[in-house]
Scaffold this motif. Structure first.
Motif, PDB file in Angstrom:
ATOM      1  N   GLU A  45      -9.915   7.174   0.072  1.00 22.07           N
ATOM      2  CA  GLU A  45      -8.747   7.013  -0.792  1.00 22.07           C
ATOM      3  C   GLU A  45      -8.576   8.208  -1.728  1.00 22.07           C
ATOM      4  OE1 GLU A  45     -10.420   3.334  -1.750  1.00 22.07           O
ATOM      5  OE2 GLU A  45      -8.693   2.188  -1.016  1.00 22.07           O
ATOM      6  N   ASP A  79      -3.858   7.560   7.825  1.00 20.07           N
ATOM      7  CA  ASP A  79      -2.419   7.795   7.948  1.00 20.07           C
ATOM      8  C   ASP A  79      -1.867   8.279   6.611  1.00 20.07           C
ATOM      9  OD1 ASP A  79       0.283   7.774   8.550  1.00 20.07           O
ATOM     10  OD2 ASP A  79       0.249   5.793   9.471  1.00 20.07           O
ATOM     11  N   ASP A  82       2.266   6.427   6.298  1.00 18.24           N
ATOM     12  CA  ASP A  82       2.450   5.004   6.013  1.00 18.24           C
ATOM     13  C   ASP A  82       1.167   4.489   5.365  1.00 18.24           C
ATOM     14  OD1 ASP A  82       2.687   2.223   5.987  1.00 18.24           O
ATOM     15  OD2 ASP A  82       3.752   2.167   7.902  1.00 18.24           O
ATOM     16  N   LEU A  83       1.212   4.319   4.066  1.00 16.64           N
ATOM     17  CA  LEU A  83       0.010   3.959   3.315  1.00 16.64           C
ATOM     18  C   LEU A  83      -0.451   2.529   3.563  1.00 16.64           C
ATOM     19  CD1 LEU A  83       0.721   5.791  -0.055  1.00 16.64           C
ATOM     20  CD2 LEU A  83      -0.352   6.648   2.034  1.00 16.64           C
ATOM     21  N   SER A  84       0.333   1.739   4.269  1.00 14.25           N
ATOM     22  CA  SER A  84      -0.085   0.371   4.576  1.00 14.25           C
ATOM     23  C   SER A  84      -1.061   0.318   5.752  1.00 14.25           C
ATOM     24  CB  SER A  84       1.133  -0.509   4.877  1.00 14.25           C
ATOM     25  OG  SER A  84       1.725  -0.144   6.112  1.00 14.25           O
ATOM     26  N   HIS A  85      -1.158   1.396   6.501  1.00 12.50           N
ATOM     27  CA  HIS A  85      -2.068   1.417   7.646  1.00 12.50           C
ATOM     28  C   HIS A  85      -3.516   1.604   7.198  1.00 12.50           C
ATOM     29  CE1 HIS A  85       1.429   2.813  10.391  1.00 12.50           C
ATOM     30  NE2 HIS A  85       1.335   1.499  10.361  1.00 12.50           N
ATOM     31  N   GLU A  86      -4.376   0.758   7.712  1.00  7.66           N
ATOM     32  CA  GLU A  86      -5.802   0.889   7.444  1.00  7.66           C
ATOM     33  C   GLU A  86      -6.374   2.014   8.303  1.00  7.66           C
ATOM     34  OE1 GLU A  86      -7.973  -0.710   5.295  1.00  7.66           O
ATOM     35  OE2 GLU A  86      -6.107  -1.463   4.406  1.00  7.66           O
ATOM     36  N   GLU A 110      -0.159   2.518  15.585  1.00 10.40           N
ATOM     37  CA  GLU A 110      -0.684   1.298  16.192  1.00 10.40           C
ATOM     38  C   GLU A 110      -1.198   1.532  17.614  1.00 10.40           C
ATOM     39  OE1 GLU A 110       1.921   0.309  12.881  1.00 10.40           O
ATOM     40  OE2 GLU A 110       2.291   1.519  14.658  1.00 10.40           O
TER      41      GLU A 110
END
Length: 126
Positions: A45, A79, A82-86, A110
């Motif tokens: 992070e 990523d 797109d910060l929502s991707h783990e 994905e």
């Protein structure tokens, strides 16, 4: 590719060589290597925040942390678009596909992340 683990220089050299070696079809990952001790033990992070703060960035960030220095060199893939991707991990020998396809938007996140095995490591499309 940002190096955050500095305990094993031989493993780092092996990981770097594996990432930068062309496969049998002539493809390889084109990564900018950041090998700076100031990143030692930084988590993904922190590295992502720093990458996002720059004026120029790729769509994807690679991190060579301690687990990435283990056999097969499972590099962390983060990523940046797109910060929502783990994050997931990718063995160094297959990193070319992630790099080449995500940075030109030829494939979606994905398509790689969903193919990661139970241990969270993408080992290619076999």
């Amino acid at each position: 590719m940002v190096r955050t683990a500095f305990s094993d220089a031989k493993a780092w050299a092996g990981a770097l060589a594996a990432v930068q070696t062309e496969n049998e079809d002539g493809f390889r990952a084109y990564v900018e290597v950041i090998d700076d001790i100031s990143w030692e033990n930084a988590d993904w992070e922190q590295v992502r925040r720093a990458a996002l703060a720059t004026d120029e960035q790729a769509a994807v960030l690679f991190i060579a942390d301690s687990p990435a220095l283990e056999p097969d060199y499972p590099v962390m893939v983060v990523d940046l678009s797109d910060l929502s991707h783990e994050p997931f991990r990718c063995v160094a020998s297959e990193l070319w596909g992630v790099d080449n396809n995500l940075n030109i938007a030829n494939m979606d996140w994905e398509e790689f992340a969903d193919m990661a095995e139970d241990d969270g490591v993408f080992r290619g499309f076999a």
